[in-house]
Design a protein around this motif. Structure first.
Motif, PDB file in Angstrom:
ATOM      1  N   LEU A 681       0.839  -1.195   0.000  1.00  0.00           N
ATOM      2  CA  LEU A 681       0.000   0.000   0.000  1.00  0.00           C
ATOM      3  C   LEU A 681       0.875   1.246   0.000  1.00  0.00           C
ATOM      4  O   LEU A 681       2.088   1.179   0.241  1.00  0.00           O
ATOM      5  CB  LEU A 681      -0.910   0.005   1.244  1.00  0.00           C
ATOM      6  CG  LEU A 681      -1.812  -1.227   1.439  1.00  0.00           C
ATOM      7  CD1 LEU A 681      -2.524  -1.150   2.784  1.00  0.00           C
ATOM      8  CD2 LEU A 681      -2.823  -1.344   0.300  1.00  0.00           C
ATOM      9  N   TYR A 682       0.254   2.390  -0.278  1.00  0.00           N
ATOM     10  CA  TYR A 682       0.986   3.658  -0.369  1.00  0.00           C
ATOM     11  C   TYR A 682       0.690   4.544   0.847  1.00  0.00           C
ATOM     12  O   TYR A 682      -0.391   4.475   1.452  1.00  0.00           O
ATOM     13  CB  TYR A 682       0.597   4.402  -1.651  1.00  0.00           C
ATOM     14  CG  TYR A 682       0.985   3.674  -2.908  1.00  0.00           C
ATOM     15  CD1 TYR A 682       2.282   3.783  -3.420  1.00  0.00           C
ATOM     16  CD2 TYR A 682       0.072   2.863  -3.582  1.00  0.00           C
ATOM     17  CE1 TYR A 682       2.644   3.106  -4.573  1.00  0.00           C
ATOM     18  CE2 TYR A 682       0.427   2.179  -4.734  1.00  0.00           C
ATOM     19  CZ  TYR A 682       1.717   2.297  -5.227  1.00  0.00           C
ATOM     20  OH  TYR A 682       2.092   1.618  -6.351  1.00  0.00           O
ATOM     21  N   HIS A 683       1.674   5.368   1.165  1.00  0.00           N
ATOM     22  CA  HIS A 683       1.517   6.332   2.259  1.00  0.00           C
ATOM     23  C   HIS A 683       2.220   7.628   1.850  1.00  0.00           C
ATOM     24  O   HIS A 683       3.441   7.670   1.701  1.00  0.00           O
ATOM     25  CB  HIS A 683       2.152   5.796   3.551  1.00  0.00           C
ATOM     26  CG  HIS A 683       2.044   6.749   4.715  1.00  0.00           C
ATOM     27  ND1 HIS A 683       0.947   6.801   5.552  1.00  0.00           N
ATOM     28  CD2 HIS A 683       2.907   7.697   5.186  1.00  0.00           C
ATOM     29  CE1 HIS A 683       1.140   7.730   6.473  1.00  0.00           C
ATOM     30  NE2 HIS A 683       2.314   8.290   6.277  1.00  0.00           N
ATOM     31  N   GLY A 684       1.446   8.683   1.630  1.00  0.00           N
ATOM     32  CA  GLY A 684       1.999   9.976   1.252  1.00  0.00           C
ATOM     33  C   GLY A 684       2.163  10.865   2.475  1.00  0.00           C
ATOM     34  O   GLY A 684       1.338  10.830   3.383  1.00  0.00           O
ATOM     35  N   CYS A 685       3.229  11.664   2.500  1.00  0.00           N
ATOM     36  CA  CYS A 685       3.490  12.532   3.650  1.00  0.00           C
ATOM     37  C   CYS A 685       4.495  13.605   3.252  1.00  0.00           C
ATOM     38  O   CYS A 685       5.156  13.497   2.213  1.00  0.00           O
ATOM     39  CB  CYS A 685       4.010  11.727   4.828  1.00  0.00           C
ATOM     40  SG  CYS A 685       5.569  10.884   4.495  1.00  0.00           S
ATOM     41  N   PRO A 686       4.674  14.657   4.078  1.00  0.00           N
ATOM     42  CA  PRO A 686       5.719  15.656   3.816  1.00  0.00           C
ATOM     43  C   PRO A 686       7.101  15.023   3.953  1.00  0.00           C
ATOM     44  O   PRO A 686       7.268  13.984   4.604  1.00  0.00           O
ATOM     45  CB  PRO A 686       5.473  16.714   4.892  1.00  0.00           C
ATOM     46  CG  PRO A 686       4.075  16.488   5.354  1.00  0.00           C
ATOM     47  CD  PRO A 686       3.833  15.032   5.221  1.00  0.00           C
ATOM     48  N   GLN A 687       8.096  15.679   3.379  1.00  0.00           N
ATOM     49  CA  GLN A 687       9.445  15.130   3.386  1.00  0.00           C
ATOM     50  C   GLN A 687      10.011  14.979   4.794  1.00  0.00           C
ATOM     51  O   GLN A 687      10.685  13.991   5.107  1.00  0.00           O
ATOM     52  CB  GLN A 687      10.373  16.022   2.552  1.00  0.00           C
ATOM     53  CG  GLN A 687      11.767  15.426   2.322  1.00  0.00           C
ATOM     54  CD  GLN A 687      12.626  16.322   1.459  1.00  0.00           C
ATOM     55  OE1 GLN A 687      12.846  17.484   1.789  1.00  0.00           O
ATOM     56  NE2 GLN A 687      13.109  15.790   0.348  1.00  0.00           N
ATOM     57  N   ASP A 688       9.740  15.958   5.672  1.00  0.00           N
ATOM     58  CA  ASP A 688      10.278  15.864   7.034  1.00  0.00           C
ATOM     59  C   ASP A 688       9.695  14.675   7.784  1.00  0.00           C
ATOM     60  O   ASP A 688      10.386  13.995   8.547  1.00  0.00           O
ATOM     61  CB  ASP A 688      10.015  17.157   7.805  1.00  0.00           C
ATOM     62  CG  ASP A 688       8.551  17.517   7.841  1.00  0.00           C
ATOM     63  OD1 ASP A 688       8.033  17.959   6.814  1.00  0.00           O
ATOM     64  OD2 ASP A 688       7.926  17.347   8.898  1.00  0.00           O
ATOM     65  N   ALA A 689       8.413  14.391   7.534  1.00  0.00           N
ATOM     66  CA  ALA A 689       7.793  13.232   8.178  1.00  0.00           C
ATOM     67  C   ALA A 689       8.387  11.942   7.622  1.00  0.00           C
ATOM     68  O   ALA A 689       8.595  10.970   8.353  1.00  0.00           O
ATOM     69  CB  ALA A 689       6.284  13.253   7.957  1.00  0.00           C
ATOM     70  N   ALA A 690       8.687  11.926   6.324  1.00  0.00           N
ATOM     71  CA  ALA A 690       9.289  10.738   5.705  1.00  0.00           C
ATOM     72  C   ALA A 690      10.631  10.415   6.343  1.00  0.00           C
ATOM     73  O   ALA A 690      10.952   9.245   6.598  1.00  0.00           O
ATOM     74  CB  ALA A 690       9.453  10.958   4.208  1.00  0.00           C
ATOM     75  N   ASN A 691      11.427  11.449   6.615  1.00  0.00           N
ATOM     76  CA  ASN A 691      12.729  11.225   7.248  1.00  0.00           C
ATOM     77  C   ASN A 691      12.577  10.598   8.624  1.00  0.00           C
ATOM     78  O   ASN A 691      13.335   9.705   9.008  1.00  0.00           O
ATOM     79  CB  ASN A 691      13.494  12.548   7.357  1.00  0.00           C
ATOM     80  CG  ASN A 691      13.851  13.125   5.990  1.00  0.00           C
ATOM     81  OD1 ASN A 691      14.004  12.385   5.022  1.00  0.00           O
ATOM     82  ND2 ASN A 691      13.962  14.435   5.910  1.00  0.00           N
ATOM     83  N   LEU A 692      11.589  11.066   9.386  1.00  0.00           N
ATOM     84  CA  LEU A 692      11.350  10.507  10.712  1.00  0.00           C
ATOM     85  C   LEU A 692      10.856   9.072  10.631  1.00  0.00           C
ATOM     86  O   LEU A 692      11.252   8.212  11.422  1.00  0.00           O
ATOM     87  CB  LEU A 692      10.320  11.365  11.460  1.00  0.00           C
ATOM     88  CG  LEU A 692      10.775  12.761  11.878  1.00  0.00           C
ATOM     89  CD1 LEU A 692       9.591  13.553  12.428  1.00  0.00           C
ATOM     90  CD2 LEU A 692      11.868  12.682  12.920  1.00  0.00           C
ATOM     91  N   ILE A 693       9.987   8.798   9.673  1.00  0.00           N
ATOM     92  CA  ILE A 693       9.440   7.449   9.505  1.00  0.00           C
ATOM     93  C   ILE A 693      10.542   6.453   9.167  1.00  0.00           C
ATOM     94  O   ILE A 693      10.584   5.338   9.696  1.00  0.00           O
ATOM     95  CB  ILE A 693       8.346   7.454   8.413  1.00  0.00           C
ATOM     96  CG1 ILE A 693       7.081   8.140   8.950  1.00  0.00           C
ATOM     97  CG2 ILE A 693       8.024   6.040   7.943  1.00  0.00           C
ATOM     98  CD1 ILE A 693       6.038   8.432   7.896  1.00  0.00           C
ATOM     99  N   ILE A 694      11.463   6.832   8.300  1.00  0.00           N
ATOM    100  CA  ILE A 694      12.548   5.935   7.894  1.00  0.00           C
ATOM    101  C   ILE A 694      13.396   5.551   9.102  1.00  0.00           C
ATOM    102  O   ILE A 694      13.860   4.414   9.215  1.00  0.00           O
ATOM    103  CB  ILE A 694      13.408   6.595   6.794  1.00  0.00           C
ATOM    104  CG1 ILE A 694      12.608   6.650   5.488  1.00  0.00           C
ATOM    105  CG2 ILE A 694      14.719   5.832   6.578  1.00  0.00           C
ATOM    106  CD1 ILE A 694      13.261   7.476   4.406  1.00  0.00           C
ATOM    107  N   GLU A 695      13.584   6.486  10.023  1.00  0.00           N
ATOM    108  CA  GLU A 695      14.407   6.202  11.207  1.00  0.00           C
ATOM    109  C   GLU A 695      13.627   5.475  12.290  1.00  0.00           C
ATOM    110  O   GLU A 695      14.193   4.675  13.029  1.00  0.00           O
ATOM    111  CB  GLU A 695      14.957   7.522  11.774  1.00  0.00           C
ATOM    112  CG  GLU A 695      15.957   8.217  10.872  1.00  0.00           C
ATOM    113  CD  GLU A 695      17.181   7.356  10.584  1.00  0.00           C
ATOM    114  OE1 GLU A 695      17.647   6.658  11.503  1.00  0.00           O
ATOM    115  OE2 GLU A 695      17.655   7.381   9.431  1.00  0.00           O
TER     116      GLU A 695
END
Length: 782
Positions: A681-695
């Motif tokens: 599935l897909y999950h769209g978000c702002p770039q700053d949130a993406a960085n936090l999610i990856i960590e």
């Protein structure tokens, strides 16, 4: 380093060193005060929102709150309210740009903290002390970089402090106590600015206040007297003994009179006419009228009345009690007298309560037996209800006072066990222990409490102190639906306190699953903090009345499973209350039970597409000439073709810790449901949130605080992305375990018990467990 302005209380301006004062004057004199006259400087922008805070000058709380306000506005689809921010020497004025109506005026002297959002350099927030003493965080997005506005605010404070410095000098020169008149409103506290951020990646950097030259363009420190801090009323009672810091707090006996007692609650035996008459007389006509009305309706139950007249307490509890010649019945009635009052006071959130030495006067009961029973029951209840208890003895009753004093000292000594019953076994690299004792005294990395258990929660918070109480209340206010609230330890010897939401269920299978989820959530947070020891309470084994067999067996089996599967060095303690011998025995039995039938351990195979790396990288760009790349693009284009102009890159996320959690969760789902429920599935978000999610994975606290939303339709997830400064957007391709799903609606705050996710019945799925999904790829596109 984040750019923040902190208003910090220091000494008066007159205490500045001469050379520092000279520099201050030189710097401030170069500023142009005229530009702040009239309507002052005007800045265009929009209001993100306003939120009440419980703590001043907490940078992380401000940033989290700003992020939450943005997400809330976006989720509700609210239009942006355009404003003009007028900055004058008097403060900040917010004007609606369309209607020209006044929104708010925030005086300079009431602004205490300013911070720029490192994730969006056009956004900043400031804390305003409202007239009702509540703290308001105002979040603003400016048309230009927020640095421009924040530095102008700094300049206003510099000018204001300069004026104050000059006034102080004039006062000292004239040796006069009269402050020279001025049209300037002085800030109550001095402003301290910090260097601006270098990049958005510094968002997680701890802010440090480093004094620099007064002429620095980015840092300014000045002294100014601050208002006296608001102090909460603390009990004036002192413990009989202060040697044992781990004993129940503030159980004491004093000679005195209940009518002058300052505890939050005083308890009156309504069967004692002498005591009753004295309390009603001291309480005045209003108290007597309230008591008479209540007692006419029900004279056999506890009557709670607001104190008045000359009484210094907040509430009076009237309780009927009669002695009994049978010692067993007498002790039972005494215990009930104490427990009814303490449980009522705890339910009403009172912190202190005072009892008379009932039965030791005209009733002629044995003072030794009464003291032993009342004090013993108070000790038991204080350990779980966290309330200060006092016993008030008439001044002329020396023998009664001595009996109470002796019982308190005796129980304090008995509370220091010479040997703590402990049973332990090794599991792989880990250790599992069962121990009798108080969870708040454990020297482990983290202790676990259940925020759904008021008794346990209050016991932990009381032992940890007011700092933890404030931290918990703040987190709960900001994230009321969070599964886990993590706080500082305060006075406790651990490093962290985890408060988890948990509720029992009469359905055995749902009860087991709730315990599994409880353990899973704790273990994930233990791993993310790199902790090596944790202490659990025996949740559900007290007043909840759950099946002890199911609770204990599930908790022990799940911990064993985690230690075997992850093969990491972790010491797990199950802390059992000293009086719960049967619970202790059941935990010992389950810990010693062989788990041969538990099944094969999870086979830890990493995906074949992953590449080996010698560093700690988790992001790897996928080559655009590989099948892996084309497969991701093909699926993305099914709904996104024509909606973007260019794919910048596709990154593979190789977070091994996150993957192992997900893999184990996947195996558990397969065993429980006998089917594979994984979806991409897909999950769209702002770039700053993406960085936090990856960590830190799809942590619900970072994401939405309730659940994480996914869609099989990339075009739908596209609506939740935002452009960065390069007009680039990002979207995750995720592997998601939907498990047993049910149709949800906007009113749901969590999944119904027995289900793993909720859905719209079409393409949207919401998960409620952090290990239930994993980011596989991050697509960056225009």
């Amino acid at each position: 380093m984040l750019e923040t302005a902190v208003l910090t209380p220091t000494a008066t301006a007159a205490s500045l060193k001469d050379d520092e004062a000279e520099k201050s004057a030189t710097t401030a004199n170069s500023l142009n005060k005229k530009k702040f006259d009239g309507d002052g400087l005007a800045f265009n922008g929009t209001i993100i929102g306003m939120k009440y805070l419980s703590i001043d000058r907490d940078e992380k709380m401000c940033l989290d709150s700003m992020f939450e306000l943005k997400a809330s506005r976006r989720d509700r689809g609210e239009p942006k309210q355009k404003i003009k921010l007028n900055l004058t020497m008097g403060g900040i004025k917010l004007i609606d740009d369309n209607t020209k109506t006044h929104i708010a005026t925030h005086e300079t002297e009431r602004i205490s903290f300013v911070v720029i959002d490192p994730r969006d350099t056009r956004s900043f927030g400031y804390i305003y002390h409202a007239s009702d003493e509540r703290l308001q965080l105002w979040a603003i997005k400016t048309e230009r970089a927020a640095t421009v506005t924040v530095r102008a605010i700094k300049e206003v404070f510099e000018l204001t402090v300069e004026q104050l410095t000059n006034d102080e000098k004039a006062k000292a020169a004239n040796k006069s106590t009269v402050m020279p008149s001025s049209s300037v409103s002085y800030p109550k506290q001095a402003l301290q600015m910090q260097a601006p951020p270098q990049t958005a990646s510094t968002a997680s950097t701890t802010t440090q206040n480093v004094p620099v030259s007064m002429t620095s363009p980015d840092t300014y420190v000045s002294s100014q007297s601050s208002p006296a801090p608001v102090q909460s009323l603390n009990s004036t009672l002192a413990p009989l003994s202060t040697n044992d810091t781990n004993s129940p707090k503030l159980i004491n006996v004093r000679k005195g009179d209940l009518t002058t007692e300052q505890s939050n609650v005083i308890v009156v035996c309504s069967s004692s006419q002498y005591l009753l008459d004295n309390i009603l007389k001291a309480g005045g006509d209003t108290l007597k009228m309230s008591y008479d009305n209540e007692s006419k309706q029900n004279s056999s139950a506890l009557i709670a009345v607001v104190a008045g007249g000359q009484l210094l307490s907040k509430k009076v509890y009237f309780l009927p009690w009669r002695p009994n010649t049978d010692e067993t019945l007498l002790c039972a009635s005494l215990k009930k007298f104490v427990s009814d009052a303490i449980e009522k006071a705890t339910a009403e959130n009172y912190q202190s309560i005072a009892f008379p030495a009932i039965g030791c006067g005209q009733f002629g009961c044995s003072a030794s037996l009464v003291a032993k029973t009342l004090v013993g029951e108070a000790f038991r209840l204080v350990a779980i209800n966290a309330i200060n208890v006092s016993f008030i003895v008439q001044p002329d009753k020396d023998s009664v006072f001595h009996e109470f004093q002796q019982q308190i000292n005796l129980l304090r000594q008995l509370e220091k066990p010479s040997e703590i019953p402990t049973m332990s076994i090794s599991i792989g690299k880990g250790m599992l222990l069962v121990e009798k004792g108080n969870i708040t005294t454990q020297k482990v990395d983290a202790i676990v409490g259940s925020s759904s258990s008021e008794i346990l929660k209050q016991a932990i918070i009381e032992a940890a102190g007011p700092e933890v109480k404030a931290a918990y209340e703040t987190e709960y206010k900001n994230y009321p639906n969070a599964i886990l609230i993590s706080t500082i330890p305060g006075k406790l010897p651990c490093k962290r306190i985890f408060f988890l939401k948990w509720q029992p269920n009469p359905d055995d299978s749902k009860l087991r699953q709730s315990i599994v989820d409880f353990i899973w959530t704790v273990i994930q947070n233990v791993i993310s903090h790199n902790y090596t020891s944790i202490a659990f309470p025996a949740i559900g084994c007290g007043k909840h009345g759950c099946s002890v067999d199911i609770i204990v067996k599930t908790m022990v089996q799940e911990i064993k499973k985690q230690l075997e599967m992850r093969d990491f060095s972790l010491t797990v303690k199950f802390m059992i209350q000293p009086e719960q011998q049967s619970i202790y025995d059941e935990f010992c039995k389950q810990v010693l039970t062989s788990e041969k039938a538990q099944g094969k351990p999870v086979e830890h195979k990493l995906p074949t597409t992953w590449v080996q790396s010698t560093d700690n990288r988790v992001r790897f760009v996928v080559s655009n000439n590989t099948d892996e790349y084309h497969s991701v693009v093909t699926n993305f284009d099914k709904t996104m073709k024509g909606k973007y102009t260019q794919i910048i890159q596709i990154e593979r996320i190789q977070n091994e810790r996150w993957f192992m959690q997900y893999l184990a969760h996947s195996e558990d789902f397969k065993k429980r449901l006998n089917s594979d429920t994984e979806k991409r599935l897909y999950h769209g978000c702002p770039q700053d949130a993406a960085n936090l999610i990856i960590e830190d994975c799809f942590n619900r606290r970072i994401a939405y605080g309730v659940g994480v939303y996914f869609s099989s339709n990339a075009a739908y997830s596209h609506n939740y992305t935002t452009s960065n400064s390069n007009e680039e957007r990002c979207m995750f391709v995720s592997r998601v375990l939907i498990g047993k799903t049910i149709k949800g609606d906007s009113s749901m705050k969590t999944r119904p018990l027995g289900f793993d996710s909720t859905t719209d019945g079409n393409h949207i799925f919401v998960t409620y467990h952090d290990a239930q999904s994993i980011a596989e790829y991050l697509i960056t596109y225009k």
